[in-house]
Design an enzyme around this catalytic site. Structure first.
Site, PDB file in Angstrom:
ATOM      1  N   PHE A 106       0.954  -1.100  -0.113  1.00  0.00           N
ATOM      2  CA  PHE A 106       0.116   0.050   0.170  1.00  0.00           C
ATOM      3  C   PHE A 106       0.902   1.331  -0.046  1.00  0.00           C
ATOM      4  CE2 PHE A 106      -3.070   3.260   1.688  1.00  0.00           C
ATOM      5  CZ  PHE A 106      -3.833   2.979   0.916  1.00  0.00           C
TER       6      PHE A 106
ATOM      7  N   ASP B 167       1.100  -4.860   8.782  1.00  0.00           N
ATOM      8  CA  ASP B 167      -0.133  -3.848   8.403  1.00  0.00           C
ATOM      9  C   ASP B 167      -1.199  -4.941   8.289  1.00  0.00           C
ATOM     10  OD1 ASP B 167      -2.174  -2.324   7.509  1.00  0.00           O
ATOM     11  OD2 ASP B 167      -0.604  -1.111   6.367  1.00  0.00           O
TER      12      ASP B 167
ATOM     13  N   TYR C  41     -11.720   1.409  10.217  1.00  0.00           N
ATOM     14  CA  TYR C  41     -12.766   1.948   9.427  1.00  0.00           C
ATOM     15  C   TYR C  41     -13.137   0.936   8.212  1.00  0.00           C
ATOM     16  CZ  TYR C  41      -8.745   4.210   6.764  1.00  0.00           C
ATOM     17  OH  TYR C  41      -7.815   4.202   5.848  1.00  0.00           O
ATOM     18  N   LYS C  42     -12.372  -0.180   8.282  1.00  0.00           N
ATOM     19  CA  LYS C  42     -12.669  -1.231   6.976  1.00  0.00           C
ATOM     20  C   LYS C  42     -13.469  -2.353   7.697  1.00  0.00           C
ATOM     21  CE  LYS C  42      -8.629   0.249   4.528  1.00  0.00           C
ATOM     22  NZ  LYS C  42      -7.351   0.209   4.335  1.00  0.00           N
TER      23      LYS C  42
ATOM     24  N   ARG D 217     -12.728  -4.344  -7.376  1.00  0.00           N
ATOM     25  CA  ARG D 217     -12.256  -4.773  -6.416  1.00  0.00           C
ATOM     26  C   ARG D 217     -13.688  -5.052  -5.657  1.00  0.00           C
ATOM     27  NH1 ARG D 217      -8.731  -2.009  -1.371  1.00  0.00           N
ATOM     28  NH2 ARG D 217     -10.428  -0.694  -1.555  1.00  0.00           N
TER      29      ARG D 217
HETATM   30  C1  PLP Z   1      -6.461   1.307   4.174  1.00  0.00           C
HETATM   31  C2  PLP Z   1      -4.955   1.069   4.429  1.00  0.00           C
HETATM   32  C3  PLP Z   1      -4.306   2.003   5.049  1.00  0.00           C
HETATM   33  C4  PLP Z   1      -4.690   3.348   5.359  1.00  0.00           C
HETATM   34  O1  PLP Z   1      -3.771   4.134   6.100  1.00  0.00           O
HETATM   35  P1  PLP Z   1      -4.197   5.489   7.085  1.00  0.00           P
HETATM   36  O2  PLP Z   1      -3.032   6.246   7.212  1.00  0.00           O
HETATM   37  O3  PLP Z   1      -4.942   4.867   8.079  1.00  0.00           O
HETATM   38  O4  PLP Z   1      -5.154   6.106   5.989  1.00  0.00           O
HETATM   39  C5  PLP Z   1      -3.043   1.842   5.239  1.00  0.00           C
HETATM   40  N1  PLP Z   1      -2.288   0.619   4.652  1.00  0.00           N
HETATM   41  C6  PLP Z   1      -3.045  -0.308   4.135  1.00  0.00           C
HETATM   42  C7  PLP Z   1      -2.443  -1.559   3.675  1.00  0.00           C
HETATM   43  C8  PLP Z   1      -4.419  -0.047   3.747  1.00  0.00           C
HETATM   44  O5  PLP Z   1      -4.903  -0.845   3.162  1.00  0.00           O
END
Ligand code: PLP
Length: 423
Positions: free
Chosen positions: A136, A208, A233-234, A382
């Site tokens: 990510f 993560d 929030y997911k 997705r």
């Molecule tokens: C959604 C997501 C994030 C989000 O990061 P924020 O800093 O909380 O916005 C980070 N890493 C992964 C792999 C994600 O899917």
């Protein structure tokens, strides 16, 4: 009772079969806990979880009573101050951690920065952060900046090369930082095996869990994990922008120095001393004041998981994914879709990603019909299968809508080409 798809891949799975799977679903009742709009099939819980019904009255009472009437007194009287720790403890149960090892604060980006620097400080002299090409983006950016600040080198490699490069880096390894379930493909890393291998070299590991927490059983202490971050929030349905969580294994807490030394991480924030002395517990990961309304929504949302069996949730989302792939194979073979996710359910998280050169417009056309998935550039469609509120017949309806859109060509309309800021 076992739920299974018909054995033969050529057998047509009809709507009746999906209906039948819904009737036998032990988690069927959970959907009633959510406030979903009529006529919507929500396949984007991997991006923003749905609204649990009980959050609305809870948040409304918090605004009018705790904020409006209690005012500043609510930090003490309404239990605001310890909310980050309480929410952390509720999440700990879902990820195989002890209640004192998890706290809720800030975003993944910020928490990852704290952890990467803290971990590198524990491994002075070691030079390499190893991560994945295609991780990510925020994870990659944070790793790169932290590496620069600490005089280290960030190496990103493809998942299939991870083990070989890990062995090659050897005792230069300071830190391995990976996302357990890939955000685009849903592919799952072997958390236990990679943690063991990195630690055998003397390195530390940060996982993560953005696409794992609330979707798969995670056993952080069972795999002797060092550190983790994750999203609320997911799959945890905490609401838009709800704060993230951070895990530090108990054995690493003493002496751990995170770089965003804010007053809420201080041993005694209300002594207002000029010298920073970190809290000795997981509270040391805090920086500034927490977003109370978001924490209240999150704590309420987490009640959905009270007594929930993560193995049951996992069994269902795997089967939903298997069903989706099976129906796509069966119904959409002629329309140029590819499969970007592992076909094998055990290797895939709670989502299935398809590829298509016109993916963006196709997703918009689906959304216009109430089937909400999302698009990830350059060509990924997705679909997330949050087991608490997605049913088997929803999968049937989604594939039927996709087929109709492809057969009619209705996706090929200017309205569906318009790129929004958030995809
Ligand atoms: C959604 C997501 C994030 C989000 O990061 P924020 O800093 O909380 O916005 C980070 N890493 C992964 C792999 C994600 O899917």
């Amino acid at each position: 009772m076992t739920l299974a798809l018909p054995k033969s891949p050529v057998s047509a799975i009809m709507q009746d079969h999906c209906w039948d799977l819904d009737q036998k679903d032990p988690l069927r009742g959970m959907k009633d806990l959510f406030d979903l709009p009529e006529g919507v099939v929500y396949l984007d819980g991997n991006s923003l979880g749905a609204l649990p019904k009980s959050v609305k009255p809870r948040l409304s009472a918090a605004v009018s009573e705790e904020w409006g009437h209690g005012l500043i007194r609510s930090w003490n009287e309404a239990g605001w101050y310890p909310a980050p720790k309480r929410a952390g403890a509720a999440i700990a149960r879902l990820i195989g951690a002890d209640p004192d090892e998890v706290i809720v604060c800030d975003s993944i980006s910020v928490n990852l920065f704290k952890l990467v620097i803290a971990a590198l400080r524990k491994r002075p002299g070691r030079k390499v952060i190893l991560s994945e090409t295609g991780n990510f983006p925020t994870d990659v950016y944070i790793n790169a900046e932290a590496a620069k600040l600490m005089g280290c080198e960030l190496r990103c490699v493809a998942p299939e090369d991870m083990e070989a490069v890990l062995a090659e880096v050897g005792e230069d390894l300071a830190l391995l930082q990976l996302t357990h379930v890939h955000y685009k493909t849903g592919a799952i890393y072997d958390m236990a095996g990679l943690t063991r291998k990195a630690q055998a070299l003397g390195g530390l590991v940060i996982w993560d869990l953005a696409h794992s927490a609330g979707a798969l059983p995670v056993d952080l202490n069972g795999v002797n994990a060092d550190f983790a971050v994750g999203c609320t929030y997911k799959y945890l349905n905490g609401g838009p922008g709800a704060p993230a969580f951070v895990f530090v294994a108990g054995r690493h807490l003493a002496g751990l120095e995170q770089p965003i030394a804010g007053w809420h991480g201080h041993a005694q924030p209300f002594v207002f001393t000029q010298d920073y002395a970190p809290h000795n517990g997981i509270e040391k990961m805090l920086a500034g004041t927490s977003p109370q309304l978001s924490l209240i929504a999150l704590e309420e949302a987490l009640t959905v998981f009270k007594g929930a069996d993560m193995h049951q949730i996992r069994d269902k989302n795997r089967l939903l994914g298997d069903l989706f792939i099976h129906l796509v194979d069966q119904e959409l073979a002629d329309f140029g879709f590819g499969l970007a996710s592992p076909r094998e359910g055990d290797k895939r998280g709670s989502q299935v990603s398809l590829t298509h050169p016109d993916g963006y417009a196709i997703v918009q056309a689906l959304i216009a019909r109430g089937i909400i998935g999302d698009f990830r550039a350059p060509d990924i469609l997705r679909f997330g299968f949050a087991a608490p509120y997605v049913g088997y017949e929803d999968i049937w309806a989604s594939v039927a809508a996709l087929k109709e859109i492809m057969m009619s060509g209705s996706w090929d309309s200017p309205a569906f080409q318009q790129q929004n800021a958030v995809t």
